[in-house]
Design a protein around this motif. Sequence first.
Motif, short mmCIF file in Angstrom:
data_model
loop_
_atom_site.label_atom_id
_atom_site.label_comp_id
_atom_site.label_asym_id
_atom_site.label_seq_id
_atom_site.Cartn_x
_atom_site.Cartn_y
_atom_site.Cartn_z
N LEU A 110 0.82 -1.21 0.00
CA LEU A 110 0.00 0.00 0.00
C LEU A 110 0.86 1.27 0.00
N MET A 111 2.16 1.12 -0.23
CA MET A 111 3.13 2.22 -0.24
C MET A 111 3.31 2.85 1.13
N GLU A 112 2.97 2.10 2.21
CA GLU A 112 3.11 2.61 3.57
C GLU A 112 4.51 2.30 4.10
N THR A 113 5.08 3.24 4.83
CA THR A 113 6.37 3.02 5.48
C THR A 113 6.11 2.57 6.92
N ASN A 114 7.19 2.38 7.67
CA ASN A 114 7.02 2.02 9.07
C ASN A 114 6.83 3.25 9.96
N VAL A 115 6.76 4.44 9.35
CA VAL A 115 6.50 5.69 10.07
C VAL A 115 5.04 6.07 9.83
N GLU A 116 4.27 6.23 10.89
CA GLU A 116 2.85 6.54 10.77
C GLU A 116 2.63 7.79 9.93
N VAL A 117 1.65 7.74 9.03
CA VAL A 117 1.22 8.79 8.08
C VAL A 117 2.28 9.18 7.05
N VAL A 118 3.32 8.37 6.87
CA VAL A 118 4.32 8.64 5.84
C VAL A 118 4.25 7.54 4.79
N CYS A 119 4.05 7.95 3.53
CA CYS A 119 4.02 7.01 2.41
C CYS A 119 5.13 7.38 1.44
N ALA A 120 5.52 6.45 0.60
CA ALA A 120 6.54 6.71 -0.41
C ALA A 120 6.09 6.09 -1.73
N VAL A 121 6.25 6.82 -2.81
CA VAL A 121 5.90 6.32 -4.14
C VAL A 121 7.03 6.66 -5.11
N GLY A 122 7.03 6.00 -6.24
CA GLY A 122 8.02 6.31 -7.26
C GLY A 122 9.32 5.56 -7.08
#
Length: 40
Positions: A12-24
């Motif tokens: 889901l493009m979720e990182t292990n940091v809450e509310v931080v996503c990464a794409v690309g």
Amino acid sequence: MDKRGYIPVNDLMETNVEVVCAVGDNRVKYLRQVAASPVK
């Protein structure tokens, strides 16, 4: 970030940091974007 500077994410493009996503191309993935110019 991993040792190469990429960000690991889940499906889901979720990182292990809450509310931080990464794409690309900054995330860990098998393929990177490839661009080519037409030959004239």
